[in-house]
Design a protein around this motif. Sequence first.
Motif, PDB file in Angstrom:
ATOM      1  N   PHE A   1       0.844  -1.190   0.000  1.00  0.00           N
ATOM      2  CA  PHE A   1       0.000   0.000   0.000  1.00  0.00           C
ATOM      3  C   PHE A   1       0.883   1.246   0.000  1.00  0.00           C
ATOM      4  O   PHE A   1       1.258   1.759   1.046  1.00  0.00           O
ATOM      5  CB  PHE A   1      -0.904  -0.006   1.232  1.00  0.00           C
ATOM      6  N   PRO A   2       1.251   1.743  -1.179  1.00  0.00           N
ATOM      7  CA  PRO A   2       2.128   2.918  -1.246  1.00  0.00           C
ATOM      8  C   PRO A   2       1.405   4.191  -0.814  1.00  0.00           C
ATOM      9  O   PRO A   2       0.209   4.361  -1.081  1.00  0.00           O
ATOM     10  CB  PRO A   2       2.499   2.984  -2.732  1.00  0.00           C
ATOM     11  N   ILE A   3       2.140   5.074  -0.165  1.00  0.00           N
ATOM     12  CA  ILE A   3       1.594   6.356   0.286  1.00  0.00           C
ATOM     13  C   ILE A   3       2.516   7.458  -0.218  1.00  0.00           C
ATOM     14  O   ILE A   3       3.692   7.517   0.151  1.00  0.00           O
ATOM     15  CB  ILE A   3       1.490   6.406   1.819  1.00  0.00           C
ATOM     16  N   VAL A   4       1.989   8.320  -1.053  1.00  0.00           N
ATOM     17  CA  VAL A   4       2.755   9.417  -1.637  1.00  0.00           C
ATOM     18  C   VAL A   4       2.240  10.742  -1.082  1.00  0.00           C
ATOM     19  O   VAL A   4       1.034  11.005  -1.086  1.00  0.00           O
ATOM     20  CB  VAL A   4       2.632   9.429  -3.174  1.00  0.00           C
ATOM     21  N   LEU A   5       3.155  11.561  -0.591  1.00  0.00           N
ATOM     22  CA  LEU A   5       2.824  12.931  -0.198  1.00  0.00           C
ATOM     23  C   LEU A   5       3.270  13.847  -1.333  1.00  0.00           C
ATOM     24  O   LEU A   5       4.457  13.883  -1.675  1.00  0.00           O
ATOM     25  CB  LEU A   5       3.530  13.311   1.105  1.00  0.00           C
ATOM     26  N   PHE A   6       2.338  14.599  -1.894  1.00  0.00           N
ATOM     27  CA  PHE A   6       2.669  15.437  -3.032  1.00  0.00           C
ATOM     28  C   PHE A   6       2.866  16.884  -2.566  1.00  0.00           C
ATOM     29  O   PHE A   6       1.947  17.514  -2.050  1.00  0.00           O
ATOM     30  CB  PHE A   6       1.555  15.380  -4.087  1.00  0.00           C
ATOM     31  N   GLY A   7       4.093  17.391  -2.740  1.00  0.00           N
ATOM     32  CA  GLY A   7       4.399  18.774  -2.405  1.00  0.00           C
ATOM     33  C   GLY A   7       5.422  18.894  -1.295  1.00  0.00           C
ATOM     34  O   GLY A   7       5.066  18.889  -0.110  1.00  0.00           O
ATOM     35  N   HIS A   8       6.699  19.002  -1.682  1.00  0.00           N
ATOM     36  CA  HIS A   8       7.762  19.113  -0.678  1.00  0.00           C
ATOM     37  C   HIS A   8       7.551  20.301   0.249  1.00  0.00           C
ATOM     38  O   HIS A   8       7.748  20.187   1.472  1.00  0.00           O
ATOM     39  CB  HIS A   8       9.123  19.235  -1.377  1.00  0.00           C
ATOM     40  N   SER A   9       7.175  21.448  -0.284  1.00  0.00           N
ATOM     41  CA  SER A   9       7.065  22.650   0.555  1.00  0.00           C
ATOM     42  C   SER A   9       6.000  22.491   1.629  1.00  0.00           C
ATOM     43  O   SER A   9       6.094  23.089   2.702  1.00  0.00           O
ATOM     44  CB  SER A   9       6.759  23.879  -0.313  1.00  0.00           C
ATOM     45  N   TYR A  10       4.999  21.660   1.369  1.00  0.00           N
ATOM     46  CA  TYR A  10       3.914  21.465   2.337  1.00  0.00           C
ATOM     47  C   TYR A  10       4.238  20.352   3.334  1.00  0.00           C
ATOM     48  O   TYR A  10       3.961  20.479   4.526  1.00  0.00           O
ATOM     49  CB  TYR A  10       2.619  21.122   1.601  1.00  0.00           C
ATOM     50  N   TRP A  11       4.844  19.275   2.857  1.00  0.00           N
ATOM     51  CA  TRP A  11       4.986  18.081   3.684  1.00  0.00           C
ATOM     52  C   TRP A  11       6.358  17.896   4.318  1.00  0.00           C
ATOM     53  O   TRP A  11       6.498  17.104   5.258  1.00  0.00           O
ATOM     54  CB  TRP A  11       4.657  16.838   2.852  1.00  0.00           C
ATOM     55  N   ASP A  12       7.376  18.578   3.840  1.00  0.00           N
ATOM     56  CA  ASP A  12       8.720  18.332   4.365  1.00  0.00           C
ATOM     57  C   ASP A  12       8.835  18.630   5.853  1.00  0.00           C
ATOM     58  O   ASP A  12       9.564  17.947   6.580  1.00  0.00           O
ATOM     59  CB  ASP A  12       9.761  19.148   3.588  1.00  0.00           C
ATOM     60  N   GLY A  13       8.128  19.640   6.327  1.00  0.00           N
ATOM     61  CA  GLY A  13       8.168  19.957   7.757  1.00  0.00           C
ATOM     62  C   GLY A  13       7.602  18.831   8.605  1.00  0.00           C
ATOM     63  O   GLY A  13       8.134  18.499   9.678  1.00  0.00           O
ATOM     64  N   LEU A  14       6.523  18.226   8.135  1.00  0.00           N
ATOM     65  CA  LEU A  14       5.935  17.097   8.852  1.00  0.00           C
ATOM     66  C   LEU A  14       6.886  15.907   8.867  1.00  0.00           C
ATOM     67  O   LEU A  14       7.096  15.275   9.914  1.00  0.00           O
ATOM     68  CB  LEU A  14       4.607  16.697   8.196  1.00  0.00           C
ATOM     69  N   VAL A  15       7.479  15.621   7.719  1.00  0.00           N
ATOM     70  CA  VAL A  15       8.404  14.487   7.640  1.00  0.00           C
ATOM     71  C   VAL A  15       9.621  14.723   8.542  1.00  0.00           C
ATOM     72  O   VAL A  15      10.099  13.807   9.221  1.00  0.00           O
ATOM     73  CB  VAL A  15       8.830  14.235   6.182  1.00  0.00           C
ATOM     74  N   ALA A  16      10.108  15.967   8.569  1.00  0.00           N
ATOM     75  CA  ALA A  16      11.248  16.296   9.434  1.00  0.00           C
ATOM     76  C   ALA A  16      10.886  16.105  10.903  1.00  0.00           C
ATOM     77  O   ALA A  16      11.704  15.591  11.694  1.00  0.00           O
ATOM     78  CB  ALA A  16      11.697  17.732   9.172  1.00  0.00           C
ATOM     79  N   TRP A  17       9.683  16.494  11.288  1.00  0.00           N
ATOM     80  CA  TRP A  17       9.241  16.302  12.672  1.00  0.00           C
ATOM     81  C   TRP A  17       9.135  14.819  13.008  1.00  0.00           C
ATOM     82  O   TRP A  17       9.573  14.382  14.077  1.00  0.00           O
ATOM     83  CB  TRP A  17       7.892  16.996  12.872  1.00  0.00           C
ATOM     84  N   LEU A  18       8.591  14.034  12.098  1.00  0.00           N
ATOM     85  CA  LEU A  18       8.511  12.592  12.328  1.00  0.00           C
ATOM     86  C   LEU A  18       9.902  11.982  12.503  1.00  0.00           C
ATOM     87  O   LEU A  18      10.112  11.116  13.354  1.00  0.00           O
ATOM     88  CB  LEU A  18       7.785  11.913  11.161  1.00  0.00           C
ATOM     89  N   ARG A  19      10.865  12.466  11.710  1.00  0.00           N
ATOM     90  CA  ARG A  19      12.228  11.932  11.765  1.00  0.00           C
ATOM     91  C   ARG A  19      12.984  12.443  12.997  1.00  0.00           C
ATOM     92  O   ARG A  19      13.577  11.657  13.743  1.00  0.00           O
ATOM     93  CB  ARG A  19      12.986  12.329  10.487  1.00  0.00           C
ATOM     94  N   ASP A  20      12.949  13.764  13.199  1.00  0.00           N
ATOM     95  CA  ASP A  20      13.826  14.382  14.197  1.00  0.00           C
ATOM     96  C   ASP A  20      13.245  14.369  15.606  1.00  0.00           C
ATOM     97  O   ASP A  20      13.991  14.514  16.581  1.00  0.00           O
ATOM     98  CB  ASP A  20      14.126  15.835  13.797  1.00  0.00           C
ATOM     99  N   VAL A  21      11.955  14.206  15.727  1.00  0.00           N
ATOM    100  CA  VAL A  21      11.321  14.190  17.056  1.00  0.00           C
ATOM    101  C   VAL A  21      10.719  12.822  17.360  1.00  0.00           C
ATOM    102  O   VAL A  21      11.089  12.175  18.338  1.00  0.00           O
ATOM    103  CB  VAL A  21      10.236  15.293  17.159  1.00  0.00           C
ATOM    104  N   VAL A  22       9.807  12.383  16.527  1.00  0.00           N
ATOM    105  CA  VAL A  22       9.077  11.154  16.837  1.00  0.00           C
ATOM    106  C   VAL A  22       9.995   9.929  16.764  1.00  0.00           C
ATOM    107  O   VAL A  22      10.054   9.130  17.701  1.00  0.00           O
ATOM    108  CB  VAL A  22       7.866  10.989  15.890  1.00  0.00           C
ATOM    109  N   ALA A  23      10.694   9.771  15.641  1.00  0.00           N
ATOM    110  CA  ALA A  23      11.613   8.629  15.518  1.00  0.00           C
ATOM    111  C   ALA A  23      12.802   8.765  16.462  1.00  0.00           C
ATOM    112  O   ALA A  23      13.236   7.789  17.080  1.00  0.00           O
ATOM    113  CB  ALA A  23      12.098   8.491  14.076  1.00  0.00           C
ATOM    114  N   ALA A  24      13.326   9.984  16.583  1.00  0.00           N
ATOM    115  CA  ALA A  24      14.485  10.201  17.461  1.00  0.00           C
ATOM    116  C   ALA A  24      14.158   9.880  18.907  1.00  0.00           C
ATOM    117  O   ALA A  24      15.035   9.456  19.678  1.00  0.00           O
ATOM    118  CB  ALA A  24      14.965  11.651  17.333  1.00  0.00           C
TER     119      ALA A  24
END
Length: 245
Positions: free
Chosen positions: A186-209
């Motif tokens: 089940f692939p999940i694509v987020l379209f739009g770096h300017s909109y979604w990159d902040g969320l992905v960074a938070w997931l990586r740098d806060v939630v995963a960390a």
Amino acid sequence: MKDYQRGPVLLRGKNVPTTTTSGRLLAQQDTPDWVHGDPWRVMRIQSEFVEGFGALAEVGSAISVFGSARSKPGAADYEAAVEIGTKLVEQGFAVITGGGPGVMEAANKGASEAGGSSIGLGIELPHEQGVNEYVNLGMNFRYFFVRKTMFVKYAQGFIVLPGGFGTFDELFESLTLVQTKTITRFPIVLFGHSYWDGLVAWLRDVVAADGKISPADLDLIMVTDDVDEAVAHVVTSVKPPAERS
């Protein structure tokens, strides 16, 4: 005069309700009368599942496209959704949306004008009623959880454009289902770096960390600004190699 669709019933004027079926189901009960009334709601919920399964069972391969109902024609995300809907149909997929305006309308427009199955799964809300004109197979649901089941059961992947709380809700529910292996391939694509990159960074740098998710869970998401790349990702993930064009 605004039309309000409640299941098969059309309401106008003073008959338009100020609450929804889902809201009444979840409302705090002041008396024990709910013991006698709520079990009957199960029959209505059951009928929505039956109607949804019956309407969508023969749809075939499909991708759900999500995004803001507030986007306007000419906006970048609206026009991208039109192109996504078109290219998904060209790859042999039906397109499923929430059936409303904005990005949903745009994806349905692209799918419909490309001659494909353009599906809209609407919801009973006081401020947002009916499906857009580009839907050629549509349903209006009373209950959010029934509608959300249909999004996942009859789609093989999600493409998520910029949106609000409803879009976030669908995104994180799908991520949870994939992470827990409740659904696979089940692939999940987020379209739009300017909109979604902040969320992905938070997931990586806060939630995963902080150890709340695995770093590998971030691999469940692909972010892109390119329509062709978004469509290719879901096609590659879903179709066997022999079926890819």
